[in-house]
Design an enzyme around this catalytic site. Sequence first.
Site, PDB file in Angstrom:
ATOM      1  N   LYS A  73       4.605   5.982  44.515  1.00 32.77           N
ATOM      2  CA  LYS A  73       5.982   5.685  44.911  1.00 32.77           C
ATOM      3  C   LYS A  73       6.039   4.473  45.859  1.00 32.77           C
ATOM      4  CE  LYS A  73       7.668  10.486  44.364  1.00 32.77           C
ATOM      5  NZ  LYS A  73       8.167  11.704  45.070  1.00 32.77           N
ATOM      6  N   TYR A  99      14.135  12.608  36.468  1.00 36.64           N
ATOM      7  CA  TYR A  99      14.169  13.903  37.157  1.00 36.64           C
ATOM      8  C   TYR A  99      14.989  14.948  36.400  1.00 36.64           C
ATOM      9  CZ  TYR A  99      11.436  12.279  41.081  1.00 36.64           C
ATOM     10  OH  TYR A  99      10.394  11.817  41.861  1.00 36.64           O
ATOM     11  N   ARG A 119      -2.225  17.727  40.133  1.00 40.50           N
ATOM     12  CA  ARG A 119      -1.341  18.424  41.091  1.00 40.50           C
ATOM     13  C   ARG A 119      -2.152  18.968  42.266  1.00 40.50           C
ATOM     14  NH1 ARG A 119       4.434  18.089  40.656  1.00 40.50           N
ATOM     15  NH2 ARG A 119       4.524  20.015  41.811  1.00 40.50           N
ATOM     16  N   THR A 162       4.788  19.697  47.501  1.00 39.31           N
ATOM     17  CA  THR A 162       5.869  18.708  47.618  1.00 39.31           C
ATOM     18  C   THR A 162       6.121  18.241  49.056  1.00 39.31           C
ATOM     19  OG1 THR A 162       6.919  19.730  45.698  1.00 39.31           O
ATOM     20  CG2 THR A 162       8.310  18.320  47.081  1.00 39.31           C
ATOM     21  N   ARG A 208      -0.816  14.168  49.706  1.00 44.20           N
ATOM     22  CA  ARG A 208       0.374  14.372  50.539  1.00 44.20           C
ATOM     23  C   ARG A 208       0.049  14.995  51.898  1.00 44.20           C
ATOM     24  NH1 ARG A 208       4.153  16.726  45.652  1.00 44.20           N
ATOM     25  NH2 ARG A 208       5.021  14.756  44.892  1.00 44.20           N
ATOM     26  N   ASN A 227       6.962  11.377  50.013  1.00 41.06           N
ATOM     27  CA  ASN A 227       5.669  12.045  49.842  1.00 41.06           C
ATOM     28  C   ASN A 227       4.714  11.257  48.947  1.00 41.06           C
ATOM     29  OD1 ASN A 227       6.995  12.475  47.481  1.00 41.06           O
ATOM     30  ND2 ASN A 227       7.111  14.700  47.650  1.00 41.06           N
ATOM     31  N   HIS A 270       4.310  10.885  42.660  1.00 37.82           N
ATOM     32  CA  HIS A 270       4.856  11.866  41.717  1.00 37.82           C
ATOM     33  C   HIS A 270       3.760  12.249  40.749  1.00 37.82           C
ATOM     34  CE1 HIS A 270       7.197  13.780  38.558  1.00 37.82           C
ATOM     35  NE2 HIS A 270       6.496  13.041  37.712  1.00 37.82           N
ATOM     36  N   GLU A 305       7.675  12.840  30.258  1.00 36.76           N
ATOM     37  CA  GLU A 305       7.665  11.739  31.225  1.00 36.76           C
ATOM     38  C   GLU A 305       6.894  10.525  30.695  1.00 36.76           C
ATOM     39  OE1 GLU A 305       8.213  14.517  35.205  1.00 36.76           O
ATOM     40  OE2 GLU A 305       6.287  13.561  34.878  1.00 36.76           O
TER      41      GLU A 305
HETATM   42  P1  ADP Z   1       7.271  17.385  43.128  1.00 37.75           P
HETATM   43  O1  ADP Z   1       7.367  15.879  43.310  1.00 37.75           O
HETATM   44  O2  ADP Z   1       6.243  17.995  44.023  1.00 37.75           O
HETATM   45  O3  ADP Z   1       7.123  17.803  41.685  1.00 37.75           O
HETATM   46  P2  ADP Z   1      10.057  18.238  42.924  1.00 37.75           P
HETATM   47  O4  ADP Z   1       9.973  17.958  41.462  1.00 37.75           O
HETATM   48  O5  ADP Z   1      10.544  19.593  43.338  1.00 37.75           O
HETATM   49  O6  ADP Z   1       8.674  17.990  43.655  1.00 37.75           O
HETATM   50  O7  ADP Z   1      11.019  17.170  43.623  1.00 37.75           O
HETATM   51  C1  ADP Z   1      10.943  15.815  43.277  1.00 37.75           C
HETATM   52  C2  ADP Z   1      10.966  14.954  44.523  1.00 37.75           C
HETATM   53  O8  ADP Z   1      12.236  15.123  45.195  1.00 37.75           O
HETATM   54  C3  ADP Z   1       9.933  15.320  45.589  1.00 37.75           C
HETATM   55  O9  ADP Z   1       8.670  14.739  45.339  1.00 37.75           O
HETATM   56  C4  ADP Z   1      10.574  14.760  46.839  1.00 37.75           C
HETATM   57  O10 ADP Z   1      10.377  13.347  46.960  1.00 37.75           O
HETATM   58  C5  ADP Z   1      12.063  15.027  46.598  1.00 37.75           C
HETATM   59  N1  ADP Z   1      12.548  16.308  47.176  1.00 37.75           N
HETATM   60  C6  ADP Z   1      12.359  17.548  46.693  1.00 37.75           C
HETATM   61  N2  ADP Z   1      13.003  18.482  47.426  1.00 37.75           N
HETATM   62  C7  ADP Z   1      13.636  17.804  48.420  1.00 37.75           C
HETATM   63  C8  ADP Z   1      14.486  18.182  49.519  1.00 37.75           C
HETATM   64  N3  ADP Z   1      14.821  19.441  49.747  1.00 37.75           N
HETATM   65  N4  ADP Z   1      14.966  17.212  50.330  1.00 37.75           N
HETATM   66  C9  ADP Z   1      14.660  15.922  50.110  1.00 37.75           C
HETATM   67  N5  ADP Z   1      13.872  15.496  49.091  1.00 37.75           N
HETATM   68  C10 ADP Z   1      13.350  16.408  48.254  1.00 37.75           C
HETATM   69 MG    MG Z   2       8.409  17.763  40.071  1.00 35.85          MG
END
Ligand code: ADP
Ligand code: MG
Length: 205
Positions: A17, A57, A122, A128, A139, A159, A162, A173
């Site tokens: 990112k 997303y 992962r 996350t 992370r 973080n 992705h 994706e």
């Molecule tokens: P991951 O990236 O671990 O698969 P998710 O798919 O749940 O996580 O969410 C996508 C991205 O959205 C996260 O990597 C993070 O950057 C952001 N995110 C998720 N939940 C929140 C939240 N509650 N507040 C702010 N940003 C969030």
């Molecule tokens: Mg995700």
Amino acid sequence: MSHETQIKGERTFFIIKPDAVQRGLVGEITKRFERIGLKLVAVKTAVATPEHVEAHYTLDPEWKRITGEKTIAGYKKKGMTPPSEDPLEITDAVLKGLKVYMTSGPIVCMVWEGPHAVKIVRKIVGGTEPLTSDVGTIRGDYVIDSYQMADADNRAVRNLVHASGSVKEAENEIKHWFKPEEIIDYKLIQEQVMYAPEIEGVFGK
Ligand code: ADP
Ligand code: MG
């Protein structure tokens, strides 16, 4: 394709990112996948548009609900009150923040291939939320952020990376970010050492 070949040829989609690119972490992050023995089969830099990020997303219609629920559970586990009890309301705000975050600078998109690639990546990436992701993960090691900090400022959790959450998510994706001809099929010499059923030693078989 046999079950065996399918496992060995599993692919996952990965993004470095904008915050990770700016912090000069491309090498550090990439190194972790190389050293575990995964194969890089596609890579490119890009600046994403908000539309492309939103489509990414929402490829999985369940993502909004799951991510909202994960956030609520994250707050409750710490004994805190979530900003809303409605998972979809939470994720609407997250998606807005994500469009700003993910388009804020160049990103690096990658496809990694190898046995159990989705789960292995992962595991190396960590959970996350950087506050609670394990030490030793990307992370957990290179960044500090939390749901609480991000939500208070109406922004996405920063973080660094992705990674696809499932094999199905990875397939969707990869198609969303790469053309088929951008993905290279090739052999790594180390695959022989790691997975060949027969080992030919110094003295032959
Ligand atoms: P991951 O990236 O671990 O698969 P998710 O798919 O749940 O996580 O969410 C996508 C991205 O959205 C996260 O990597 C993070 O950057 C952001 N995110 C998720 N939940 C929140 C939240 N509650 N507040 C702010 N940003 C969030
Ligand atoms: Mg995700």
